[in-house]
Design a protein around this motif. Sequence first.
Motif, mmCIF file in Angstrom:
data_model
loop_
_atom_site.group_PDB
_atom_site.id
_atom_site.type_symbol
_atom_site.label_atom_id
_atom_site.label_comp_id
_atom_site.label_asym_id
_atom_site.label_seq_id
_atom_site.Cartn_x
_atom_site.Cartn_y
_atom_site.Cartn_z
ATOM 1 N N THR A 187 0.849 -1.174 0.000
ATOM 2 C CA THR A 187 0.000 0.000 0.000
ATOM 3 C C THR A 187 0.889 1.229 0.000
ATOM 4 O OG1 THR A 187 -1.955 1.020 1.036
ATOM 5 C CG2 THR A 187 -0.236 0.177 2.519
ATOM 6 N N VAL A 188 0.270 2.412 -0.141
ATOM 7 C CA VAL A 188 1.040 3.648 -0.234
ATOM 8 C C VAL A 188 0.328 4.721 0.568
ATOM 9 C CG1 VAL A 188 -0.099 4.331 -2.391
ATOM 10 C CG2 VAL A 188 2.118 5.317 -1.810
ATOM 11 N N GLY A 189 1.098 5.588 1.206
ATOM 12 C CA GLY A 189 0.503 6.679 1.950
ATOM 13 C C GLY A 189 1.418 7.178 3.041
ATOM 14 N N LEU A 215 6.374 4.912 0.588
ATOM 15 C CA LEU A 215 6.220 6.195 1.253
ATOM 16 C C LEU A 215 6.945 7.278 0.457
ATOM 17 C CD1 LEU A 215 5.180 7.691 3.770
ATOM 18 C CD2 LEU A 215 7.273 6.998 4.948
ATOM 19 N N HIS A 216 6.212 8.327 0.074
ATOM 20 C CA HIS A 216 6.796 9.448 -0.649
ATOM 21 C C HIS A 216 7.364 10.450 0.351
ATOM 22 C CE1 HIS A 216 4.667 7.713 -3.978
ATOM 23 N NE2 HIS A 216 3.490 8.021 -3.477
ATOM 24 N N ILE A 217 8.611 10.863 0.147
ATOM 25 C CA ILE A 217 9.221 11.855 1.023
ATOM 26 C C ILE A 217 9.903 12.924 0.181
ATOM 27 C CG2 ILE A 217 9.592 10.124 2.823
ATOM 28 C CD1 ILE A 217 12.561 10.185 2.203
ATOM 29 N N ALA A 237 -0.313 13.918 -6.599
ATOM 30 C CA ALA A 237 -0.814 13.272 -5.381
ATOM 31 C C ALA A 237 -1.952 14.060 -4.750
ATOM 32 C CB ALA A 237 0.324 13.104 -4.381
ATOM 33 N N THR A 238 -2.166 15.300 -5.180
ATOM 34 C CA THR A 238 -3.260 16.108 -4.639
ATOM 35 C C THR A 238 -4.526 16.020 -5.484
ATOM 36 O OG1 THR A 238 -2.641 18.138 -5.838
ATOM 37 C CG2 THR A 238 -1.552 17.718 -3.713
ATOM 38 N N ALA A 267 0.142 14.074 1.501
ATOM 39 C CA ALA A 267 0.569 13.007 0.596
ATOM 40 C C ALA A 267 2.047 12.677 0.680
ATOM 41 C CB ALA A 267 0.222 13.401 -0.850
ATOM 42 N N VAL A 268 2.860 13.635 1.139
ATOM 43 C CA VAL A 268 4.317 13.490 1.117
ATOM 44 C C VAL A 268 4.873 13.896 2.483
ATOM 45 C CG1 VAL A 268 6.464 14.185 -0.041
ATOM 46 C CG2 VAL A 268 4.318 14.082 -1.346
#
Length: 319
Positions: A187-189, A215-217, A237-238, A267-268
């Motif tokens: 999953t992602v978030g 995970l986006h950073i 992502a928005t 999102a990040v």
Amino acid sequence: MTQIGFHASHEQHAPSLLLRDVIRAEQIGFDEAMCSDHLAPWLTAQGESGFAWSWLGAALARTGLPIGLVTAPGQRYHPVILAQALATLEEMFPGRTWAALGSGEALNEHITGDPWPAKDDRDARLVASATAMRRLLEGEEVDADGPIRMHRARVWSLASPPPPLLAAAISPHTATMVAPWADGLITVGSDPAGVREARDAYRDAGGRGRVLLQLHISLESTKERAMAAAREQWAQATVPPGLMWDLESPTQFEAHADPTDEKLRQAVVIGADTAEVAERIAAVASGFDAVFLHQVGPDQVTFLDRCEAELLPALRELL
């Protein structure tokens, strides 16, 4: 202990540079890696989209890392072709690859000219594709006539045991739906409660195997630069979730994005202080078997240097 993985974003970087980066990621201590599988970037500013399956062969040959990807069977890729590609990689690099199957995005799939199905139809196609791929990877001859069609399909070059077929899911509903067939979940978030809901829904439905998180950073030298990098490189992502899977081009994503500071922070993981960013990553990744870090900013070299000196040691203390 949670494994720490490096995410290679084909939408943002040329394949040759991503190969350099994944080699460096192994050298500095990342445990594994994964990559995206796009035909088009999300945004025109990202500007790339190499063929993931070609890159995977090179990346697996040049490193000792396990490397997987998220991919979508059923439209752009016929499931037989995906099964053959995955079996070939696993035969050459035993135990080092996996594919997480998802229902896909119109951004990548519309190019066939076929209609983009409704969500229920995409879900049915995913189940049919995953079922057929599993049989193919076990050496069966498969016929199918339903959401997908096959005639006496067989994959001849096989690996034993076959590679795992994970599922990609964001919502608890989808995580529950894929549990009967998946060998694991990704999953992602960046919201701890949101990713926990998807993970728990999968486990509660009997889901087996590892549960992974992407995970986006945006870790930069200043908070302002971190926010600017997220806005330029990851504004899609928005886009409202209801539209995310149905838009067909980067310009459409740009038109529907709402890249305010508040939306981007949802999102990040955005920041300049390594200890603070590490704590936020650990808060989201707790309870997952692996977390794959995707630095959304364009400078991967500086990011990896900072991972070696600061971020990875901090995360090892926390995870």
